[in-house]
Structure formats: C-alpha cells, structure tokens
Motif scaffolding. Structure first.
Motif, PDB file in Angstrom:
ATOM      1  N   ASP A  75     -17.409  -8.985   8.200  1.00  0.00           N
ATOM      2  CA  ASP A  75     -16.161 -10.490   7.396  1.00  0.00           C
ATOM      3  C   ASP A  75     -15.669 -11.165   7.631  1.00  0.00           C
ATOM      4  OD1 ASP A  75     -14.456  -7.452   6.100  1.00  0.00           O
ATOM      5  OD2 ASP A  75     -13.328  -7.255   7.892  1.00  0.00           O
ATOM      6  N   ALA A  76     -16.413 -12.047   8.204  1.00  0.00           N
ATOM      7  CA  ALA A  76     -16.214 -13.183   8.656  1.00  0.00           C
ATOM      8  C   ALA A  76     -17.138 -13.926   7.984  1.00  0.00           C
ATOM      9  CB  ALA A  76     -16.177 -14.128  10.344  1.00  0.00           C
ATOM     10  N   ALA A  77     -18.428 -13.368   8.049  1.00  0.00           N
ATOM     11  CA  ALA A  77     -19.696 -14.015   7.195  1.00  0.00           C
ATOM     12  C   ALA A  77     -19.017 -13.456   5.591  1.00  0.00           C
ATOM     13  CB  ALA A  77     -20.905 -13.416   7.344  1.00  0.00           C
ATOM     14  N   GLU A  78     -18.124 -13.342   4.788  1.00  0.00           N
ATOM     15  CA  GLU A  78     -17.771 -12.332   4.034  1.00  0.00           C
ATOM     16  C   GLU A  78     -18.801 -12.101   3.180  1.00  0.00           C
ATOM     17  OE1 GLU A  78     -15.703 -15.538   1.113  1.00  0.00           O
ATOM     18  OE2 GLU A  78     -15.645 -16.740   2.640  1.00  0.00           O
ATOM     19  N   VAL A  79     -19.178 -10.470   4.100  1.00  0.00           N
ATOM     20  CA  VAL A  79     -19.963  -9.073   3.695  1.00  0.00           C
ATOM     21  C   VAL A  79     -18.841  -7.809   2.838  1.00  0.00           C
ATOM     22  CG1 VAL A  79     -21.956  -8.435   4.232  1.00  0.00           C
ATOM     23  CG2 VAL A  79     -22.473 -10.734   4.500  1.00  0.00           C
ATOM     24  N   PRO A  80     -19.099  -7.621   2.618  1.00  0.00           N
ATOM     25  CA  PRO A  80     -18.329  -6.593   2.024  1.00  0.00           C
ATOM     26  C   PRO A  80     -18.955  -5.393   2.839  1.00  0.00           C
ATOM     27  CG  PRO A  80     -19.183  -7.391  -0.683  1.00  0.00           C
ATOM     28  CD  PRO A  80     -19.563  -8.890   1.087  1.00  0.00           C
ATOM     29  N   CYS A  81     -17.899  -4.682   3.728  1.00  0.00           N
ATOM     30  CA  CYS A  81     -18.657  -3.989   4.825  1.00  0.00           C
ATOM     31  C   CYS A  81     -17.031  -2.937   4.677  1.00  0.00           C
ATOM     32  CB  CYS A  81     -19.425  -4.150   5.978  1.00  0.00           C
ATOM     33  SG  CYS A  81     -18.044  -5.149   6.889  1.00  0.00           S
ATOM     34  N   SER A  82     -17.439  -1.912   4.844  1.00  0.00           N
ATOM     35  CA  SER A  82     -16.332  -1.118   5.759  1.00  0.00           C
ATOM     36  C   SER A  82     -17.057  -0.033   7.174  1.00  0.00           C
ATOM     37  CB  SER A  82     -15.632  -0.327   4.876  1.00  0.00           C
ATOM     38  OG  SER A  82     -14.615   0.277   5.488  1.00  0.00           O
ATOM     39  N   ARG A  83     -16.587  -0.207   7.877  1.00  0.00           N
ATOM     40  CA  ARG A  83     -16.851   1.151   8.923  1.00  0.00           C
ATOM     41  C   ARG A  83     -16.087   2.610   8.142  1.00  0.00           C
ATOM     42  NH1 ARG A  83     -11.762   1.199  12.391  1.00  0.00           N
ATOM     43  NH2 ARG A  83     -11.628  -0.488  11.199  1.00  0.00           N
ATOM     44  N   LEU A  84     -16.422   3.566   8.505  1.00  0.00           N
ATOM     45  CA  LEU A  84     -16.308   4.919   7.525  1.00  0.00           C
ATOM     46  C   LEU A  84     -15.080   4.839   8.272  1.00  0.00           C
ATOM     47  CD1 LEU A  84     -19.592   6.919   7.369  1.00  0.00           C
ATOM     48  CD2 LEU A  84     -18.637   5.016   5.865  1.00  0.00           C
ATOM     49  N   TYR A  85     -14.127   4.926   7.808  1.00  0.00           N
ATOM     50  CA  TYR A  85     -12.652   5.068   8.045  1.00  0.00           C
ATOM     51  C   TYR A  85     -12.580   6.640   8.282  1.00  0.00           C
ATOM     52  CZ  TYR A  85     -10.575   0.886   7.597  1.00  0.00           C
ATOM     53  OH  TYR A  85      -9.712  -0.599   7.951  1.00  0.00           O
ATOM     54  N   ASP A  86     -12.354   7.354   9.672  1.00  0.00           N
ATOM     55  CA  ASP A  86     -12.045   8.354   9.685  1.00  0.00           C
ATOM     56  C   ASP A  86     -10.080   8.323   9.394  1.00  0.00           C
ATOM     57  OD1 ASP A  86     -10.746   8.212  12.356  1.00  0.00           O
ATOM     58  OD2 ASP A  86     -12.305   8.979  13.144  1.00  0.00           O
TER      59      ASP A  86
ATOM     60  N   GLU B  85     -15.096   4.326  -1.045  1.00  0.00           N
ATOM     61  CA  GLU B  85     -14.783   5.649  -0.280  1.00  0.00           C
ATOM     62  C   GLU B  85     -15.535   5.053   0.361  1.00  0.00           C
ATOM     63  OE1 GLU B  85     -19.559   7.624  -1.464  1.00  0.00           O
ATOM     64  OE2 GLU B  85     -18.468   6.112  -3.276  1.00  0.00           O
ATOM     65  N   ALA B  86     -15.675   4.629   1.449  1.00  0.00           N
ATOM     66  CA  ALA B  86     -15.773   4.282   3.371  1.00  0.00           C
ATOM     67  C   ALA B  86     -13.918   3.965   4.017  1.00  0.00           C
ATOM     68  CB  ALA B  86     -16.680   3.637   3.721  1.00  0.00           C
ATOM     69  N   MET B  87     -13.489   3.348   3.106  1.00  0.00           N
ATOM     70  CA  MET B  87     -12.077   2.822   3.746  1.00  0.00           C
ATOM     71  C   MET B  87     -10.872   4.045   3.619  1.00  0.00           C
ATOM     72  SD  MET B  87     -10.443  -0.705   3.690  1.00  0.00           S
ATOM     73  CE  MET B  87     -11.513  -1.690   4.350  1.00  0.00           C
ATOM     74  N   GLY B  88     -11.271   4.793   1.928  1.00  0.00           N
ATOM     75  CA  GLY B  88      -9.955   5.465   1.835  1.00  0.00           C
ATOM     76  C   GLY B  88     -10.332   6.615   2.924  1.00  0.00           C
ATOM     77  N   GLY B  89     -11.536   7.408   3.311  1.00  0.00           N
ATOM     78  CA  GLY B  89     -11.498   8.218   4.155  1.00  0.00           C
ATOM     79  C   GLY B  89     -12.243   8.905   3.712  1.00  0.00           C
TER      80      GLY B  89
ATOM     81  N   ARG C 238     -16.086   9.125   2.858  1.00  0.00           N
ATOM     82  CA  ARG C 238     -17.297   9.093   3.237  1.00  0.00           C
ATOM     83  C   ARG C 238     -17.370   9.661   4.763  1.00  0.00           C
ATOM     84  NH1 ARG C 238     -21.596   5.290   1.674  1.00  0.00           N
ATOM     85  NH2 ARG C 238     -20.622   5.439   0.456  1.00  0.00           N
ATOM     86  N   HIS C 239     -16.230   9.144   5.645  1.00  0.00           N
ATOM     87  CA  HIS C 239     -17.085  10.033   6.478  1.00  0.00           C
ATOM     88  C   HIS C 239     -16.965  11.960   6.724  1.00  0.00           C
ATOM     89  CE1 HIS C 239     -15.874  11.090  10.821  1.00  0.00           C
ATOM     90  NE2 HIS C 239     -14.530  11.848  10.462  1.00  0.00           N
ATOM     91  N   LEU C 240     -16.145  12.240   5.747  1.00  0.00           N
ATOM     92  CA  LEU C 240     -15.949  13.375   5.794  1.00  0.00           C
ATOM     93  C   LEU C 240     -17.333  13.736   5.089  1.00  0.00           C
ATOM     94  CD1 LEU C 240     -11.955  14.095   4.261  1.00  0.00           C
ATOM     95  CD2 LEU C 240     -13.350  13.988   6.765  1.00  0.00           C
ATOM     96  N   THR C 241     -18.472  13.247   4.436  1.00  0.00           N
ATOM     97  CA  THR C 241     -19.051  13.879   3.490  1.00  0.00           C
ATOM     98  C   THR C 241     -20.766  13.613   4.396  1.00  0.00           C
ATOM     99  OG1 THR C 241     -18.138  12.363   1.548  1.00  0.00           O
ATOM    100  CG2 THR C 241     -20.799  13.631   1.254  1.00  0.00           C
ATOM    101  N   ALA C 242     -20.456  14.397   5.390  1.00  0.00           N
ATOM    102  CA  ALA C 242     -21.716  14.385   5.986  1.00  0.00           C
ATOM    103  C   ALA C 242     -21.762  16.197   7.419  1.00  0.00           C
ATOM    104  CB  ALA C 242     -21.420  13.603   7.377  1.00  0.00           C
ATOM    105  N   SER C 243     -23.079  15.904   7.308  1.00  0.00           N
ATOM    106  CA  SER C 243     -23.026  17.394   8.083  1.00  0.00           C
ATOM    107  C   SER C 243     -22.196  17.418   9.883  1.00  0.00           C
ATOM    108  CB  SER C 243     -24.854  17.960   8.339  1.00  0.00           C
ATOM    109  OG  SER C 243     -24.552  18.287   6.892  1.00  0.00           O
ATOM    110  N   PRO C 244     -22.107  17.676  10.447  1.00  0.00           N
ATOM    111  CA  PRO C 244     -21.605  18.431  11.806  1.00  0.00           C
ATOM    112  C   PRO C 244     -22.737  17.519  12.786  1.00  0.00           C
ATOM    113  CG  PRO C 244     -21.108  20.089  10.916  1.00  0.00           C
ATOM    114  CD  PRO C 244     -21.297  18.917  10.284  1.00  0.00           C
TER     115      PRO C 244
ATOM    116  N   GLY D 131     -21.614   5.444  17.991  1.00  0.00           N
ATOM    117  CA  GLY D 131     -21.172   6.783  16.903  1.00  0.00           C
ATOM    118  C   GLY D 131     -20.872   6.251  15.598  1.00  0.00           C
ATOM    119  N   LYS D 132     -20.568   5.593  15.347  1.00  0.00           N
ATOM    120  CA  LYS D 132     -19.544   4.980  13.908  1.00  0.00           C
ATOM    121  C   LYS D 132     -21.137   4.374  13.326  1.00  0.00           C
ATOM    122  CE  LYS D 132     -14.949   4.782  13.912  1.00  0.00           C
ATOM    123  NZ  LYS D 132     -14.064   5.619  12.887  1.00  0.00           N
ATOM    124  N   TRP D 133     -20.673   4.405  12.005  1.00  0.00           N
ATOM    125  CA  TRP D 133     -21.580   4.321  10.590  1.00  0.00           C
ATOM    126  C   TRP D 133     -20.686   2.613   9.977  1.00  0.00           C
ATOM    127  CZ3 TRP D 133     -25.917   6.757  10.030  1.00  0.00           C
ATOM    128  CH2 TRP D 133     -26.304   7.745  10.264  1.00  0.00           C
TER     129      TRP D 133
END
Lengths: 400, 400
Positions: free
Chosen positions: A320-331, B151-155, B157-163, A255-257
């Motif tokens: 990350d290991a493949a050096e592709v910029p990415c991030s979960r949408l951190y809560d 945006e994603a890691m700073g928190g 993008r997680h909030l910019t959404a509809s429940p 369910g994470k993005w």
C-alpha cells in the motif's frame, strides 16, 4: 428501526413503484430486494407456511438471520394460491401493481390460473418478470434447475479452477452467483419496462424472460466470438491472468493470501523495489508486460518468496505504502472491521425487532441526497406480518 | 447486420432513452452495453486513440474480437476531453442526453471541468452513474483499483477455494466479475433514476455512486449478519454446500467434471438407483438431508466411484434420464454447440463488417414480441465510426 411500513422517502428513485413478488429461495427475492432498496413498494406473497428460504442457515428464535437482509424493505403477506380466495386476492394485488416478479418453474403460474394472460386481463399494464433455470422455452425448459447447474452450464464453473489441478473439483465461487445474476437482470429488465410504460397511457405491460444459464453465459467476455472465429476454448487460469504479469495471488506467513495487480510498467518497478528486488525491474526479460508474461513463473516465485516472510496484513501495508494495488483475500471479519467499509456505510448496524442488533450490508448503489442508512428502512418481516396492512388498508376490503 | 445506426425498434423497452458513455475497459462499457441491448441510444465517447480495451485479447485486422460484443448496439465518437473543443462537444452531447455513465478514477471528471455540477449546469435532469473501485468517498477512494482487488476486498475470492487447499492460490472465478457486477448495478440504478425523472417536469437528475468492492460485497448472503450476531466467519467450502448433501462436483473418465445436485430426498433415491447403489437410499444414515450431511464423505465417494467409469457426457445423459439435476462443467464449445442454447437464441451468428461472421451471446433478458436476434442491432464499431453521424446530424453543427 420500525417493522411497520412507511412509504419510501420521495428521495428514493423508485418511490411510488408498486411491485409484487411471487418468489421463493434466492433469484426473485433478490430482484425485489434490490427494487425495495431503490424505494419500490414490494409486497412479497408467500405461501401460508412462508418462503422455504426462511428455513435456511442460522436462526434466532425461529427467525432466519439471512432473511433480515433478504426480506428487508418488503411487506410480507401470506396467500394460498391454490384457493379461490388466494387467487382472488392475488388478482386484486396485481390490479393495483406496476410490476410482478416470479420464479416458479415454467408453467406453474399458468396452472394456478395466474399466468401473464390472466394477469393482463386484470391489469394490461402490468410488467411481469419471470426467472427460471433455463428460460420459458427451449428443450431444457422443464428440467429441474438449481443455482449450481446454472453456473456449470453457463460456463463459469469450468473457469473457476486452477490449471492442472485434478485433486479437488473446481470450487463454487462461494455464493449463489447464478441466482444473483438472474435476479439483477430481472430487476433491470423490469425497471426498463416500467420506464417504457410510464407516462404512455396506451402502453401495455411486458413479459420478461430471464434464466440462470443465460445470465451466467452473459459474462463470458470474448470467449464465444473467439470460439466461433478460431475454435479456441478458454481454459481455467487459476489466480493469474495470462495476458498480464505479474498479477496473481500469493501466500503469506499467516496462511492469508495476498492478491497483487502489479502488471503496469510503473507499478511493476515499485513492486520490485518493495520486495527488495529492484534489479529485476531493469532486466530486459521483464522490461514490459509481454516479456513479463513470458517469464512470469520466475517473477511469481520472487514475489511469493517475499510474501511468505510477512503476514497478509504486513505485506499489504508495505505494498500500500509503495502504491502497488493489492488486497488480502478479505474474509467476513476483514470486511466488517475495515475502516473504509465503515466510512462508506457498507456495514450498517440496524435494529431488527425479531433478532436484535444485526449488521446489514448497504444497498449496492448510492444516490445523492440519500444516506446508506436511509436505504435500509426496515428488516425482513415475519411471514404474513403485513396481512392486515395490505388486505385491510391497501385493498380496502373486509378481513376474511 | 449494418454498422449504420438505426433508431431502436419501438418494441425495445428503452427505445428513446439517450445515454452517454465516458467509459473504458469493462465496468462502464458493460453497463451501457446492457442499456444498448435494452434499446437505449448509447453514444460511447472515446479518446482519439480509442478505449484501451480495444487492445485486449485476440484481434482480426487490428480489430478486437471481444469488442464486437462489448461495443455492440453503440455509437462510437472520439473526443479529446482535454481540449476546449472536446469539452464543448461533450457538453452539447450531455445537454441532449438523459443519462451518462463514467468510470474514471474519482475526481478525474471534475479535473476535466465535466463533473456533475458542470454537467447539471447544461442539463439539470441528467442522470449520472459513476463507477469506481472503492466509491466516490471514504479513505480508499484514491487508491488505484483493479477488478481483482474488488473481488478480493469484497469477500468473494476468499470463498472461491477448496478447504485445506494450500498448494494453489484460490482461483479467480474466471471472468471480471466485480466489473460486471458494478456495471449491472450502475445500469439498474441509472434506469431507476430515469424512471423517477420521466414525466416529472420538476425532477432533477441524480448522481449514482457504485463501486466494485460494494458490488461484490452485496452478494455475501447472510454472512455479515451471522458475523455480527455470532462472530462466525464463513470459510471456503470448495464445490460442496455444507447444508445440502449430496451436492458436489465429481470427476469423470474423460477428465470432465460433473456437477450433481442430488440433495432432496426423492432425487437422492433416484440418484442412488442410477449409480447402481439403490440400497444406500434405504440406510438410516442417509435417510434425510441432515443425516446425509453428516455422512457426506461416504456418499461422495460412492458417486465419484461411479462417475469415474463414465465420460462426462455419458454420466450426464444417464442422470438426465433419471431426472437427477446435473450438468457437466460446460466449456465454451459445450455452450456454443448445445441445442438448448441454439434453440433459445443464446448463441447468435451475426455479420460483423470488421470481422466477418461472429458468434454473439444473446442479451440476458428476453421481452415478449422481441427476438434474441432483434436485440443485436449492430456489432461493436471502430473508434469514431459515428463522428459524422453524431456531430453533423445529432448535434446539427458544422464539422470541425
């Protein structure tokens, strides 16, 4: 961590700058919080019942949790600006200050007899930053303003949406962004005007006019000139960027993005290998960014087919290991527990005399020779906590 | 509008401040654009082929439309920082500057032999603001950074959404917000450090470290302390605010959305009258904000039933007359054609020698005695347009 104000360490850049806050809610208090983080002496002037923002959000023993951060590094005094005594004290505070930040509705300070003309009589060098919804002039000046309206009218909320998505309204970006932006611009303009005044005995204080709508509008990149030249009206693009592919946000098994920025040629190749589709990197229809933009739906589907088989953390770790910029949408849990946040001091456990141990976000700028921790000198005080300190010591006058 | 640089009018607060930009793309150039709007002399140092941001977006005769705004009020010079001559010229520019802004990847400036230690050798008072994705230290320092990741890691993008919305990924807020925020903080920190240096002959220049992730994270309001105290993790709330009702965004007959902030008791009463449901304002389950928050779905449905019968402009005009705060979600046409924007000078038609007449957004701060128009002194120049001016006149040295 003490609730008693000390002077700022001289290492902080604004040590010695004296700022008055006539603020409430978000915009002006955020401006002065940044100035206080930078080392300015900020005296927050509140009505006897306190800034109404103190009633917002969760509370511990009647103290707002957010205010621990929002009011940090500030002195709080209470004054009734409708009373003769309150006005007199405010004028004495203005006489010794370098700058003042306010976010009353336009005209309110003048109705108190404390407008720029009045304040410049007691202190001609005072820099006055005014924040309002629509600005100090123009046809909408007197309309009631809310942060949400600033976002909507400034052009941001129209863009914060997915194309063709009509079931849900476009979401807020999740924070009070228009208030924050206006507060940041007010703080920046204020320090610039103080730079101008400093060291010039003939210099006069300035009046700075910042509004929520214009602050949001300032971020609209090339959209205004493109409208003017070509009549183009930028439409929402969801999580993608039309001119870069693949860059998007993809669903994971838990369910994470996962946000992935894979649009440079080299990164694209690594990304395709990581998701087990190396052959796609060799196909002419994905050979460069322009070609990939044309065929982005197929790429997005291939990437999502892979992310759906992994949790967010798993997919992130592989890329990350493949050096592709990415991030979960951190809560907020992701932020608070992240090793980089901890190593950088972005998450600071501090003792709040009103709340106990509280996590504070660091100041958003780091200066050589000053740790993140040194920039959080004390936590948001109770309303009027510094009445004695300010009125007895700083103003050297008898108590009422 | 001239492409030839004049000194700033002395009325601008940063007139006389000399800033070097070693920037590319968005964050550092946005920082210096704000400083240039404030009156600083900004020299943008570009590689011989120009800042790659010049290739972004629409072009007229090979000139980027956005750059008219993004590069305005700046001088552009081209230098190859890999060459001995380029490094020597850069050091001479640094020797006469007050401050420098850069957004190379951490370590790159040092690899050029132009890191803070090198630059402070030629100018010990130089203020150096560094912008990067993750900061100048910490475990993620060397990861490639993109605005979307900030945006994603700073928190945010997680909030910019509809429940409960799982079909589309959470959208971008539509602009490069993490670059913009970091640029704003860098500019603010830079001016603060220049304030500290000014007038103190013994003062040393500072190094300022601003990162995209921390800049976004700084806007997370009370979420971090609430997580620390209670373990709460803020979830997306769509267009609504959980603690205020009714405040939301509603669909109109023409496909436009209308943002309404109707949650104070008096405004709520006026709103219910305006939509033809005055009886709802008398019902106990809507008697105050707390009660309305409990029963918000019913209220939102009643309001949407009304907005669906009107165009966005009609509904806005009716609620305006009823003094209910509201705004259509302005698109760029709405902004550009709005009478308030025009009256405030937020939309400025200017002559660009490269593009013809172009609309510019105003500087986001207004200073007494300076019009919005005076703050746009010239438009973004071609790469290297000021090589002669800078290298022949400012540095008083023979041409190459």
């Amino acid at each position: 961590m003490s609730a008693t104000p000390q002077g700022s360490p001289a290492t902080l850049p604004l040590a010695g700058l004296k700022v008055l806050e006539l603020g409430h809610y978000i915009a002006a208090p955020f401006a002065t919080r940044l100035l206080a983080d930078l080392g300015a002496e900020v005296i927050k002037v509140e009505p006897p019942e306190g800034d109404p923002v103190r009633g917002w959000g969760s509370q511990v023993d009647g103290h707002a949790v957010w205010f621990s951060v929002h009011g940090r590094n500030k002195l709080s005094v209470t004054l009734d600006l409708k009373s003769a005594d309150g006005k007199a004290k405010l004028r004495r505070l203005a006489a010794r200050a370098d700058a003042l930040v306010e976010n009353f509705r336009p005209g309110q300070l003048e109705r108190y007899g404390l407008g720029p003309a009045d304040l410049h009589q007691v202190n001609p060098r005072l820099v006055i930053a005014r924040i309002s919804g629509y600005g100090q002039d123009g046809p909408y000046r007197d309309k009631p303003a809310f942060g949400a309206i600033g976002e909507a009218m400034g052009g941001l909320r129209h863009l914060t949406a997915s194309p063709g998505q009509t079931e849900h309204p476009p979401p807020r970006c999740g924070v009070s962004i228009s208030d924050d932006l206006a507060g940041m611009y007010a703080a920046m303009g204020l320090v610039a005007a103080c730079w101008q005044v400093k060291g010039d005995p003939a210099a006069k204080g300035r009046v700075i006019d910042v509004d929520l709508v214009g602050s949001v509008f300032s971020l609209m990149e090339g959209m205004l000139p493109e409208y003017g030249l070509f009549g183009w009206v930028r439409q929402p693009q969801g999580a993608a960027i039309k001119t870069a592919a693949p860059t998007n946000t993809y669903p994971c098994a838990d369910g994470k993005w996962l946000c992935i920025a894979g649009n440079s040629d080299l990164i694209f190749r690594r990304l395709m290998a990581a998701i087990g589709r190396p052959e796609l990197a060799d196909e002419p229809r994905f050979a460069n960014n322009a070609a990939r933009c044309e065929n982005v739906a197929e790429l997005d589907a291939a990437i999502a087919a892979w992310t759906r088989t992994k949790t967010g953390a798993e997919a992130e770790s592989i890329l990350d290991a493949a050096e592709v910029p990415c991030s979960r949408l951190y809560d907020m849990r992701d932020c608070a527990e992240d090793p980089h946040f901890r190593a950088r001091g972005l998450v600071l456990p501090v003792q709040d005399p009103l709340l106990g141990e509280v996590l504070h976000p660091a100041a958003p700028f780091r200066f050589d020779g000053v740790s993140a921790r040194e920039m959080v000198r004390w936590t948001g005080p109770a309303a009027g906590a510094h009445n004695d300190h300010v009125f007895l010591e700083l103003l050297k006058e008898p108590a009422e």
